[in-house]
Motif scaffolding. Structure first.
Motif, PDB file in Angstrom:
ATOM      1  N   CYS A 178       0.858  -1.174   0.000  1.00  0.00           N
ATOM      2  CA  CYS A 178       0.000   0.000   0.000  1.00  0.00           C
ATOM      3  C   CYS A 178       0.903   1.237   0.000  1.00  0.00           C
ATOM      4  O   CYS A 178       1.859   1.314   0.764  1.00  0.00           O
ATOM      5  CB  CYS A 178      -0.882   0.000   1.250  1.00  0.00           C
ATOM      6  SG  CYS A 178      -1.687   1.584   1.551  1.00  0.00           S
ATOM      7  N   CYS A 197      -4.607   0.535   0.684  1.00  0.00           N
ATOM      8  CA  CYS A 197      -5.467  -0.342   1.481  1.00  0.00           C
ATOM      9  C   CYS A 197      -6.728   0.416   1.888  1.00  0.00           C
ATOM     10  O   CYS A 197      -6.828   1.636   1.704  1.00  0.00           O
ATOM     11  CB  CYS A 197      -4.707  -0.846   2.709  1.00  0.00           C
ATOM     12  SG  CYS A 197      -4.487   0.417   3.984  1.00  0.00           S
ATOM     13  N   CYS A 225      -6.168   3.503   4.251  1.00  0.00           N
ATOM     14  CA  CYS A 225      -5.535   4.664   3.615  1.00  0.00           C
ATOM     15  C   CYS A 225      -6.503   5.324   2.641  1.00  0.00           C
ATOM     16  O   CYS A 225      -6.511   6.547   2.491  1.00  0.00           O
ATOM     17  CB  CYS A 225      -4.245   4.255   2.920  1.00  0.00           C
ATOM     18  SG  CYS A 225      -2.966   3.774   4.101  1.00  0.00           S
ATOM     19  N   GLY A 268       0.288   4.096   1.027  1.00  0.00           N
ATOM     20  CA  GLY A 268       0.107   4.951   2.197  1.00  0.00           C
ATOM     21  C   GLY A 268       0.800   4.407   3.431  1.00  0.00           C
ATOM     22  O   GLY A 268       1.544   5.112   4.109  1.00  0.00           O
ATOM     23  N   CYS A 269       0.574   3.118   3.751  1.00  0.00           N
ATOM     24  CA  CYS A 269       1.085   2.578   5.025  1.00  0.00           C
ATOM     25  C   CYS A 269       2.138   1.501   4.807  1.00  0.00           C
ATOM     26  O   CYS A 269       2.679   0.968   5.765  1.00  0.00           O
ATOM     27  CB  CYS A 269      -0.064   2.024   5.842  1.00  0.00           C
ATOM     28  SG  CYS A 269      -0.913   0.657   5.037  1.00  0.00           S
TER      29      CYS A 269
HETATM   30 ZN    ZN Z   1      -2.495   1.538   3.654  1.00  0.00          ZN
END
Ligand code: ZN
Length: 248
Positions: free
Chosen positions: A26, A38, A41, A28-29
């Protein structure tokens, strides 16, 4: 022995190719096997669409006049910040669909506010500096602006994408200016190729100080075109500009 090494090389090459098509983390994370973003996010990116210009010092006029409204659904911090950086700077092109969807949703919400003001809207991407523009044709804001224009057209607006702004490079823009003007930075670097055909909605990826949006608004105003507001993917939270580090 040589065969084993060869096999290892092949596996490595296949993995690299797969990552190009569909990176496993993902953006973002960085959780594994979550696709481009995900669920958590994605929720951070698709927060409530609200006006978020109050933390941008340059957009709030000193004379107490009205600020340029800027709509967004996310703060530029944590996973959202990482995802946008991954798209803009790290070539994670598969994020484009997610980010286009976010900006389209924000544009629709802004459209509900703007509908009584103007039935026609020119959606104007805020150009990135020329060097960054080279790496992505039309710039990231042009990609987002297209999504916003489509969303507004779908909501019944006469919406056109008007890629009419230019930004001069730093060396050229600073030549012939006083020291004070140079310190003032980006002011006056935005030009208008041709006046857009309707009142404008500006589109950019991130709002930080607001200097770029303000400069775009002034340039359009000089050619007699009204700016109704702006739509951005994410906004730097108030206060994060002074400390140079956004809270997570
Ligand atoms: Zn994420």
């Amino acid at each position: 022995m040589r065969e084993a090494r060869g096999a290892k090389r092949v596996v490595k090459a296949l993995r690299a190719a797969a990552d190009l098509v569909w990176p496993a983390d993902c953006a973002g994370c960085e959780r594994e096997l979550a696709g481009p973003l995900c669920g958590e996010c994605r929720l951070a990116l698709l927060g409530p669409v609200t006006r978020r210009e109050s933390g941008a010092p340059r957009l709030v006029p000193a004379d107490g006049g009205p600020a340029l409204p800027v709509w967004s659904s996310a703060w530029y911090q944590g996973e959202v910040r990482r995802a946008i950086v991954a798209w803009k700077r790290q070539g994670r092109g598969e994020l484009e669909w997610e980010l286009r969807r976010a900006v389209a949703r924000t544009a629709e919400a802004a459209g509900r506010v703007l509908a009584p003001i103007s039935p026609a809207i020119a959606v104007v991407p805020v150009p990135s500096r020329w060097l960054r523009r080279l790496s992505r044709r039309g710039g990231t804001s042009a990609v987002l602006a297209r999504a916003a224009a489509e969303a507004l057209a779908g909501s019944g607006f006469e919406a056109v994408l008007a890629d009419v702004l230019t930004r001069s490079s730093l060396s050229r823009e600073q030549a012939g200016k006083s020291r004070q003007q140079r310190v003032a930075g980006r002011e006056g670097t935005t030009g208008v190729r041709r006046p857009p055909p309707a009142p404008c909605l500006l589109v950019d990826d991130v709002l930080t100080t607001g200097a770029t949006l303000l400069d775009a608004e002034r340039a359009l105003s000089r050619v007699g075109v009204q700016t109704l507001g702006a739509v951005v993917l994410a906004v730097s939270p108030a206060g994060s500009l002074d400390t140079r580090s956004a809270p997570n």
